[in-house]
Design an enzyme around this catalytic site. Structure first.
Site, short mmCIF file in Angstrom:
data_model
loop_
_atom_site.label_atom_id
_atom_site.label_comp_id
_atom_site.label_asym_id
_atom_site.label_seq_id
_atom_site.Cartn_x
_atom_site.Cartn_y
_atom_site.Cartn_z
N LYS A 1 66.49 128.38 39.63
CA LYS A 1 66.90 126.98 39.51
C LYS A 1 66.74 126.57 38.06
O LYS A 1 65.88 127.11 37.34
CB LYS A 1 66.02 126.08 40.38
CG LYS A 1 66.68 124.78 40.76
CD LYS A 1 67.73 125.00 41.82
CE LYS A 1 68.36 123.73 42.32
NZ LYS A 1 69.16 123.98 43.52
P1 NAD Z 1 75.06 114.80 43.50
O1 NAD Z 1 74.50 114.48 42.18
O2 NAD Z 1 76.51 115.14 43.59
O3 NAD Z 1 74.79 113.58 44.50
C1 NAD Z 1 73.55 113.04 44.73
C2 NAD Z 1 73.75 111.75 45.53
O4 NAD Z 1 72.48 111.22 45.89
C3 NAD Z 1 74.48 110.66 44.76
O5 NAD Z 1 75.38 109.99 45.62
C4 NAD Z 1 73.35 109.71 44.36
O6 NAD Z 1 73.80 108.37 44.16
C5 NAD Z 1 72.48 109.84 45.57
N1 NAD Z 1 71.10 109.39 45.38
C6 NAD Z 1 70.25 109.65 44.35
N2 NAD Z 1 69.08 109.03 44.55
C7 NAD Z 1 69.20 108.38 45.72
C8 NAD Z 1 68.35 107.57 46.48
N3 NAD Z 1 67.11 107.29 46.07
N4 NAD Z 1 68.80 107.05 47.66
C9 NAD Z 1 70.05 107.32 48.09
N5 NAD Z 1 70.90 108.09 47.42
C10 NAD Z 1 70.48 108.60 46.26
O7 NAD Z 1 74.15 115.97 44.12
P2 NAD Z 1 74.54 117.00 45.26
O8 NAD Z 1 75.09 118.22 44.61
O9 NAD Z 1 75.31 116.29 46.31
O10 NAD Z 1 73.09 117.42 45.79
C11 NAD Z 1 72.39 116.61 46.75
C12 NAD Z 1 71.24 117.43 47.33
O11 NAD Z 1 71.75 118.61 47.93
C13 NAD Z 1 70.19 117.92 46.32
O12 NAD Z 1 68.93 117.99 46.96
C14 NAD Z 1 70.65 119.33 45.98
O13 NAD Z 1 69.60 120.15 45.50
C15 NAD Z 1 71.11 119.75 47.36
N6 NAD Z 1 72.05 120.87 47.36
C16 NAD Z 1 73.23 120.81 46.69
C17 NAD Z 1 74.11 121.88 46.77
C18 NAD Z 1 75.47 121.84 46.13
O14 NAD Z 1 76.27 122.76 46.38
N7 NAD Z 1 75.81 120.82 45.35
C19 NAD Z 1 73.77 123.04 47.50
C20 NAD Z 1 72.54 123.06 48.18
C21 NAD Z 1 71.70 121.97 48.10
#
Ligand code: NAD
Length: 420
Positions: free
Chosen positions: A109
Site C-alpha cells: 500500500k
Molecule cells: P474515493 O476517493 O473514490 O471515494 C471515497 C468516498 O468516501 C468519497 O465519496 C468521499 O466523499 C467519501 N467520504 C470520505 N470521508 C467520508 C466520511 N467521513 N463520510 C462519508 N463519506 C466519506 O475512494 P474509493 O476508491 O471509492 O475507496 C473507498 C474505500 O474502498 C477505501 O477504504 C478504499 O481503501 C477501499 N477500496 C477501494 C478499492 C478501489 O478499487 N478503489 C479497492 C478495494 C478497497
C-alpha cells in the site's frame, strides 16, 4: 519501529486481528513473527513546485508487506490523514486479501499525505510524477504493482506508467493497474470493486433467503467503490435509499439513481443537495433499517458506539477496515448480521487488477463481459470456500477470511524457510 507502528490505531487494529488469527491457527513463533511485520517500509520526501511559485515538500510512503508469494500489489492513497501506520495496516490487509483470493501477490500500500481537493491537476501531476520517480528503483511488474485508492484514479496511474516507462526507455503498462483502457488498462477495472461488493451482497441475500429485487441498501461513500456499488445494485433491482459522502447524507424511500447522482456529484462536488432526496444526518443514516449496509469510505466507522444499534441484515464492508475490533465483537455476539468482511467484500478491485496485469504480460485483452464474468466466478468461489471454512471451524466470517489468508502465507513462509 514495531512500537511506532503499534501506536497507530489502524495498524494496532490490523495487528490485533492478526494476533487473534495466529492464535486460532496456532502458528509457531517464527512464522508468526515473519508474517506479522512488513518487509519494506519506504518513506520519501517529495518537493513539488506549486502553481503559486512556492515549493512544498510532501511525504509519501510505500509499505511492501511481504514478497514471498510474488510481487506486492496495492493502491496509492492521497489523503490528509495518511501516515506510515495506516499504510502498513492497509498493506497487511492486502496481503491476506490476495492470499484469500488465490492471487500470486503479497500485499502493498502507498500513500501521500495531502488533500487532493486543495491541489490543482497540474500540482497533482507533479506530485505523482515526483513520487513515481523516487519510488522507481523499488517497484516494477515483478516487484510492486500500484493501483488507485482513495483520492487517486486512472489518471494518476497513467502518470506513474509514463514516468516509469520513460525511465526504463520502453512502454511498461504492467507496472500499474487501474490505468486508462487506452493505455492497456482492463475493461471492467473501474467498476470492479463496487460490482464485486454488489455481487457478494446478492450472494449473502440468497443465503438468507431474501429476494434481491427490492432489497434495500444504504451506502456510505460515493467515490469509485460506492458509486459503482450503487450502480450495480440499481441494475439488480435493489433500492439504495441512503447515500453519504464528505458533503453530507441524502435519503429517498423509493431509491436513488446512481447515474443521476453521479452527474450531480460531478457538477456540485458532493451528494448533498441532490434534487430527488431529503438531507439526513450521516451518522443516523448508518443506523436506519435496511437489508444491506455498505460502508464504502474510510476505516473505523462502525465502532462500539454504533455497532449495537445497526439495523441491517448484511454488513458489506466495501471500505478497508471499516469495523473496529470492539465493534466486531459486538456484531459477532449479536449474531443477527451477515458480515461480508472487507478482505473478501472489496476484493473485486485487486482481482480485476490481477486480470489486468495478466492481460498486459500477455499483450492480450479481454472484453468487459469476460472480465466481469471471471470476476464473479472467482468471488463466488472465495465466498463459498469461506462459508465452508466457517462451518467446519465454527467461526465467524471475519476470523474465517483472515485465517484462510494468513494460513496460505504462513505455509509459504514455512516451506521457503528462513535464510540461515
Ligand atoms: P474515493 O476517493 O473514490 O471515494 C471515497 C468516498 O468516501 C468519497 O465519496 C468521499 O466523499 C467519501 N467520504 C470520505 N470521508 C467520508 C466520511 N467521513 N463520510 C462519508 N463519506 C466519506 O475512494 P474509493 O476508491 O471509492 O475507496 C473507498 C474505500 O474502498 C477505501 O477504504 C478504499 O481503501 C477501499 N477500496 C477501494 C478499492 C478501489 O478499487 N478503489 C479497492 C478495494 C478497497
Amino acid at each position: 519501529m514495531k512500537e511506532q507502528l503499534l501506536s497507530d490505531p489502524v495498524f494496532g487494529m490490523a495487528a490485533g486481528q492478526f494476533d487473534r488469527v495466529a492464535d486460532f491457527l496456532n502458528l509457531n513463533q517464527s512464522v508468526r513473527e515473519r508474517c506479522k511485520w512488513p518487509k519494506r517500509i519506504l518513506t520519501f520526501s517529495l518537493p513539488v513546485h506549486m502553481d503559486d511559485g512556492r515549493t512544498e515538500v510532501f511525504f509519501g510512503y510505500r509499505v511492501q508487506h511481504h514478497l514471498s508469494r510474488g510481487p506486492v500489489k496495492g493502491g496509492l492513497r492521497f489523503h490528509p490523514k495518511v501516515n506510515v501506520g495506516e499504510v502498513a495496516a492497509l498493506a497487511m490487509w492486502m496481503n491476506w486479501k490476495c492470499s484469500l483470493m488465490g492471487l500470486p501477490y503479497g500485499g502493498g500500500k502507498g500513500g501521500i499525505t495531502c488533500d487532493p481537493r486543495d491541489l490543482s491537476m497540474t500540482e497533482q501531476e507533479r506530485l505523482t510524477r515526483r513520487f513515481a520517480q523516487e519510488i522507481s528503483p523499488f517497484i516494477g511488474p515483478e516487484i510492486d504493482v500500484m493501483a488507485p485508492d482513495v483520492g487517486t484514479n486512472s489518471q494518476h496511474m497513467a502518470w506513474i506508467l509514463d514516468t516509469y516507462s520513460t525511465r526504463e526507455g520502453r512502454f511498461v503498462p504492467e507496472v500499474v493497474t487501474g490505468k486508462p483502457v487506452e493505455l492497456q488498462g482492463s475493461e471492467g477495472r473501474t467498476q470492479a470493486t463496487g460490482h464485486g461488493v454488489a455481487f457478494l451482497a446478492t450472494r449473502a441475500l440468497n443465503k438468507l433467503d431474501l429476494p434481491v429485487a427490492g432489497a434495500t441498501a444504504i451506502v456510505q461513500g460515493f467515490g469509485n467503490v460506492g458509486s459503482y456499488a450503487v450502480e450495480t445494485m440499481n441494475a439488480y433491482g435493489m433500492k439504495v435509499q441512503g447515500v453519504s459522502d464528505v458533503s453530507g447524507a441524502i435519503w429517498n424511500d423509493k431509491g436513488l439513481d446512481a447515474f443521476k447522482l453521479r452527474e450531480h456529484v460531478a457538477q456540485t462536488g458532493g451528494v448533498a443537495g441532490f434534487p430527488d432526496s431529503e438531507p439526513i444526518d450521516p451518522d443516523e443514516m448508518l443506523l436506519r433499517e435496511c437489508d444491506v449496509l455498505v460502508p464504502a469510505a474510510l476505516e473505523r466507522v462502525i465502532t462500539e458506539k454504533n455497532a449495537a444499534k445497526l439495523r441491517c441484515k448484511i454488513l458489506a464492508e466495501a471500505a478497508n477496515g471499516p469495523t473496529t475490533q470492539p465493534a466486531d465483537a459486538i456484531i459477532e455476539e449479536r449474531g443477527d448480521i451477515f458480515l461480508l468482511p472487507d478482505i473478501l467484500c472489496n476484493a473485486g478491485g485487486v482481482t480485476v487488477s490481477y486480470f489486468e496485469w495478466v492481460q498486459n504480460l500477455q499483450r492480450f485483452s479481454w472484453s468487459k463481459v469476460e472480465v466481469l464474468t471471471k470476476l464473479e466466478t472467482k468471488l463466488n468461489q472465495a465466498f463459498e470456500n469461506l462459508l465452508h471454512f466457517c462451518e467446519q471451524n465454527k467461526c465467524g466470517t471475519r476470523l474465517g477470511a483472515l485465517a484462510i489468508g494468513v494460513d496460505n502465507v504462513a505455509r509459504v513462509k514455512q516451506t521457503r524457510g528462513l535464510f540461515p
